[in-house]
Design a protein around this motif. Sequence first.
Motif, PDB file in Angstrom:
ATOM      1  N   SER A   1       7.646   2.042   2.582  1.00 13.03           N
ATOM      2  CA  SER A   1       7.496   0.780   1.857  1.00 13.03           C
ATOM      3  C   SER A   1       8.724  -0.107   2.041  1.00 13.03           C
ATOM      4  O   SER A   1       8.605  -1.305   2.303  1.00 13.03           O
TER       5      SER A   1
ATOM      6  N   TYR B   1       2.395   1.757  -3.395  1.00 12.10           N
ATOM      7  CA  TYR B   1       1.404   2.232  -4.364  1.00 12.10           C
ATOM      8  C   TYR B   1       1.177   3.744  -4.241  1.00 12.10           C
ATOM      9  O   TYR B   1       1.036   4.445  -5.237  1.00 12.10           O
ATOM     10  N   PHE B   2       1.144   4.244  -3.016  1.00 14.97           N
ATOM     11  CA  PHE B   2       0.901   5.664  -2.804  1.00 14.97           C
ATOM     12  C   PHE B   2       2.162   6.512  -2.854  1.00 14.97           C
ATOM     13  O   PHE B   2       2.097   7.732  -2.710  1.00 14.97           O
ATOM     14  N   GLY B   3       3.321   5.890  -3.036  1.00 15.82           N
ATOM     15  CA  GLY B   3       4.548   6.640  -3.228  1.00 15.82           C
ATOM     16  C   GLY B   3       5.373   6.893  -1.988  1.00 15.82           C
ATOM     17  O   GLY B   3       6.323   7.676  -2.028  1.00 15.82           O
ATOM     18  N   PHE B   4       5.048   6.267  -0.890  1.00 16.57           N
ATOM     19  CA  PHE B   4       5.843   6.407   0.325  1.00 16.57           C
ATOM     20  C   PHE B   4       6.933   5.336   0.312  1.00 16.57           C
ATOM     21  O   PHE B   4       6.841   4.311   0.980  1.00 16.57           O
TER      22      PHE B   4
ATOM     23  N   ILE C   1       0.833  -1.204   0.000  1.00 18.88           N
ATOM     24  CA  ILE C   1       0.000   0.000   0.000  1.00 18.88           C
ATOM     25  C   ILE C   1       0.866   1.252   0.000  1.00 18.88           C
ATOM     26  O   ILE C   1       0.611   2.204  -0.757  1.00 18.88           O
ATOM     27  N   ALA C   2       1.920   1.260   0.810  1.00 21.06           N
ATOM     28  CA  ALA C   2       2.811   2.424   0.861  1.00 21.06           C
ATOM     29  C   ALA C   2       3.537   2.613  -0.471  1.00 21.06           C
ATOM     30  O   ALA C   2       3.729   3.742  -0.924  1.00 21.06           O
TER      31      ALA C   2
END
Length: 57
Positions: A24, A17-20, A14-15
Amino acid sequence: MLELMLLFIIIALIAGYFGFFALSGTAALVAQILFFVAIALIILRGVGDAIRGRPPV
């Protein structure tokens, strides 16, 4: 322990995917460490049971 590993893998996905990417990478590293610890514990338990003479279940 396996539940924690799956949780950290999901957090990493999830991280990512959102760019973190820092979060990640950290979550993926924790999941990897938990995976190897779980494998080591499974192997140690199998060896311990074999020494005691218990049959595998």
